[in-house]
Design an enzyme around this catalytic site. Sequence first.
Site, short mmCIF file in Angstrom:
data_model
loop_
_atom_site.label_atom_id
_atom_site.label_comp_id
_atom_site.label_asym_id
_atom_site.label_seq_id
_atom_site.Cartn_x
_atom_site.Cartn_y
_atom_site.Cartn_z
N PHE A 134 0.85 -1.18 0.00
CA PHE A 134 0.00 0.00 0.00
C PHE A 134 0.89 1.23 0.00
O PHE A 134 1.72 1.41 0.88
CB PHE A 134 -0.95 0.04 1.20
N ASP A 219 9.16 2.45 1.74
CA ASP A 219 7.99 3.17 2.21
C ASP A 219 7.82 2.87 3.69
O ASP A 219 7.38 1.79 4.07
CB ASP A 219 6.76 2.73 1.41
N LYS A 248 2.42 9.62 8.42
CA LYS A 248 1.65 9.14 9.57
C LYS A 248 2.14 9.65 10.93
O LYS A 248 1.83 10.77 11.28
CB LYS A 248 1.55 7.61 9.53
C1 LIG Z 1 -1.01 5.16 4.96
C2 LIG Z 1 0.08 4.75 4.05
C3 LIG Z 1 0.38 5.50 2.88
C4 LIG Z 1 -0.45 6.67 2.45
O1 LIG Z 1 -0.38 7.74 3.32
P1 LIG Z 1 -1.40 8.99 3.18
O2 LIG Z 1 -0.93 9.94 4.22
O3 LIG Z 1 -2.78 8.45 3.43
O4 LIG Z 1 -1.25 9.50 1.80
C5 LIG Z 1 1.45 5.10 2.13
N1 LIG Z 1 2.20 4.04 2.47
C6 LIG Z 1 1.95 3.32 3.57
C7 LIG Z 1 2.83 2.16 3.91
C8 LIG Z 1 0.88 3.64 4.39
O5 LIG Z 1 0.61 2.90 5.47
#
Ligand SMILES: *Cc1c(COP(=O)(O)O)cnc(C)c1O
Length: 395
Positions: A134, A219, A248
């Site tokens: 994700f 990420d 986050k």
């Molecule tokens: C939540 C998340 C995103 C996206 O972050 P947003 O602030 O909602 O754009 C990207 N990568 C990972 C691993 C995430 O958990």
Amino acid sequence: MNTQEIISMFDDYVIGNYGRLSKVITKGAGNWLWDADGNKILDMFPGWAVSGIGHCHPKVVNALKSQSEKLLHIDNTFYTQEQGMLAKMLSDRSFGGKCFFCNSGAEANEAAMKLARLYTSKEKYKFVTAENSFHGRTFATVTATAQPKYHNGFTPLLPGFRYVPFNDIEAIEDIFTDEVAAVIIEPIQGEGGINVATPEYMRRVRELCDENNALMILDEVQTGMGRTGKWFGYQHYDVEPDIVTMAKALGGGVAIGAIIAKPHVAAALVPGTHASTFGGNSLACAASIATIEAIEEENLLENAIKIGDYTHEKLNALKEEFSIIDHIRGKGLMIGIQLKANGAEIVSKCLERGLRINCTHDTVLRFMPSMTVTKDEIDQAIQILANVLEATKSL
Ligand SMILES: *Cc1c(COP(=O)(O)O)cnc(C)c1O
């Protein structure tokens, strides 16, 4: 306004793109929430991993108060001490890279991908990402997110993305060519069900990137900022990425995203190539600096490991009692409970009894409390979960 009035205001005026629980939250403190009906809820999934040091941490609140009396926002035409200090703090706690600031995880991944394209040669336009990843909801990040359910309705997506099964060394060896600009993976897949990368996989991805002059982008939007017991998830491995993306928990509850890139890579992001109007504004940076200070002053990295181990133990004991639990996995306070059945009903039954957890990938309960969580709060949470499992067992 009462709960019903507020929900009907949403029905009339807010676009319905979220499946919402029918509760209005009015207040948060530490690991607890209060709803508009006066109920207290123990929060084991605070802000979808945003409130990594709990709700309204006093240190963050104070930093916001004092910063808001000095300067909220100034455009990136100027320098600010807050942005510079935060960059240094992040660099010192990772691999000595340089930062670019934005406002969310998706934006951080966008920046990382644009930087990878700028840094590598023009023929290198491909990105390799993992199934069940994700990476966000913008067009490039949703393309990077290798899950068909997020692609529905949006094809054709961006060209150049290749998907491989996570933790499968042979698959990524087979797909690698010198057209690859970067590999983007999560050290622990969050939304994909708390899937932990193996050390061999991380090492092999690093080698493949080096052999093919591609960048390794991690990420760490969910794994970053201490949740796993180290500042970044990659620090559990013996590899160093070229770019880390985060968001986050970075701002302790305030919207902020960032990338850290090795200095020679970062140099490709010259004026005119990328920007963010709000990125690195003083208010968000002040919150983020306070968050890092709180994590260190309160030894929260250690707490994440200590309470994480304790939670793993307690959940493993629960597994002996309830056959619906297949196994527990994760690192530190990033914990997944793999069920043998769908978990949605368990989540809503827990909420009725005052416990907030999450279910992802249909069958994985996510336990991701803040790093300030205590043993006592974990005990309370697991007791509620046990009661719910007991009640659903007899159905
Ligand atoms: C939540 C998340 C995103 C996206 O972050 P947003 O602030 O909602 O754009 C990207 N990568 C990972 C691993 C995430 O958990």
